[in-house]
Design an enzyme around this catalytic site. Structure first.
Site, mmCIF file in Angstrom:
data_model
loop_
_atom_site.group_PDB
_atom_site.id
_atom_site.type_symbol
_atom_site.label_atom_id
_atom_site.label_comp_id
_atom_site.label_asym_id
_atom_site.label_seq_id
_atom_site.Cartn_x
_atom_site.Cartn_y
_atom_site.Cartn_z
ATOM 1 C CE1 TYR A 146 -3.728 3.708 0.973
ATOM 2 C CE2 TYR A 146 -3.800 2.902 3.232
ATOM 3 C CZ TYR A 146 -3.260 3.742 2.276
ATOM 4 O OH TYR A 146 -2.259 4.622 2.617
ATOM 5 N N GLY A 289 -13.369 -2.163 10.640
ATOM 6 C CA GLY A 289 -11.954 -2.313 10.282
ATOM 7 C C GLY A 289 -10.997 -1.562 11.179
#
Ligand code: UDP
Length: 335
Positions: A146, A289
């Site tokens: 992303y 993450g």
């Protein structure tokens, strides 16, 4: 006052719809929205005179048709996928939609002499934080597709300025949050992964207890700290960025945040104060993450755009999200 039409891609989405409303109702622009309504909502376009073209930005013929039919003076680009986890399992989907699809817009801009582009970018282009607060000079090494998909578009925009004179302001948002204070438009994602709507959905009993992802982070209360920036402040930054380019400003990238952090626990406490109810919750593992802390240094936006967050209090942000969830639409669009 007519300033020509502004094309807003993804204008029926969360941040897009708040920006469309401000462009149309406060700044007096003619607004054309192109949205495939995969995640956007027709109902989110509430301002009079806004044109919706239901099409995918990857469809070059539809994009060309928009540029032929309307005189587009500038583009505000939101249309993108934004689920970090999904970008890891299906990166091609993200590179196709977030990096490749906007090329149709840039090609049409070039062909029609349109030279102003505002990008909805993200602090995910930085990757793991080295300094807090994070300045724009922070190294950009995204840790998921992303972030890479947006960083590549930032790069493409720099090259398009060099080669074709298409100027751009790349706005790197921190945690977009809140809704229109009048509760008329707001956030309606499916699936919903964000903290604040999930806390409020748990309070309303629409979902089971929300999960706090990790309570052993190296922060004062052990939960992650984020810089929550109100969606109306974000919308205003886009209008300012457009005005800046209209006044012959040069391309640049800047952060948009409040410069203030709130931990997950502080968000929950604020939600309890706003709603007067306990937040049903459970503690879970860290989410992969998630860095412990992300806070923006937004000095550049202040210097170049004269922009500063007006809402810096997490309670005010949650109040607006709560107003949307309890407004006429009950936090959900019909379509
Ligand atoms: N978070 C959480 N429970 C949830 C959703 C999020 O504890 O149901 C935490 C998440 O780990 C992060 C913060 O809340 O530290 C903000 O997450 P969100 O998904 O809203 O935004 P992100 O920072 O991932 O863009």
């Amino acid at each position: 006052m007519s300033k020509g039409a502004i094309l807003v891609t993804g204008g029926a989405g969360y941040i897009g719809s708040h920006t469309v409303r401000m462009l149309a109702e406060e700044a007096g622009y003619e607004v054309v929205v192109i949205d495939n309504l995969v995640f956007g909502h027709r109902d989110a376009l509430i301002s009079e005179g806004v044109t919706l073209v239901e099409a995918d930005i990857a469809d070059a013929a539809s994009v060309e048709d928009v540029f032929s039919r309307y005189k587009i003076d500038g583009v505000v680009h939101f249309a993108a996928f934004c689920f970090v986890g999904e970008s890891v399992t299906d990166p091609l989907k993200y590179y196709a939609n977030n990096t490749a699809a906007p090329l149709t817009i840039l090609k049409a801009m070039r062909a029609h002499g349109c030279d102003k582009f505002i990008l909805s970018s993200t602090c995910a282009t930085y990757g793991d934080p080295q300094d807090i607060p994070m300045p724009e000079t922070h190294r950009q090494e995204p840790i998921n597709p992303y972030g890479h998909s947006k960083l590549m578009l930032e790069r493409i925009l720099k090259d398009c300025d060099e080669a074709y004179g298409i100027r751009s302001v790349r706005l790197r948002y921190f945690n977009a949050s809140g809704c229109s204070p009048d509760g008329v438009i707001g956030e309606d994602h499916e699936p919903e992964t964000h903290l604040i709507p999930n806390v409020l959905r748990a309070v309303k009993g629409e979902i089971g207890p929300m999960t706090v992802f990790g309570s052993d982070y190296p922060t004062a209360d052990g939960t992650c700290i984020r810089d929550y920036i109100h969606v109306v402040d974000l919308a205003r930054a886009h209008v300012r960025a457009l005005n800046y380019l209209e006044n012959d400003g040069e391309s640049f990238s800047c952060n948009l945040g409040t410069g203030k952090g709130a931990s997950v626990k502080e968000v929950i406490d604020a939600a309890e104060a706003v709603t007067g109810k306990r937040v049903p919750l459970q503690y879970g593992e860290r989410r992969e993450g998630d860095p412990p802390e992300l806070i923006a240094d937004s000095t550049l936006a202040k210097d170049l755009l004269g922009w500063e967050a007006e809402i810096t209090d997490i309670k005010t942000i949650i109040e607006s999200a709560w107003a949307w969830m309890n407004g006429d639409k009950g936090g959900k669009y019909k379509d």
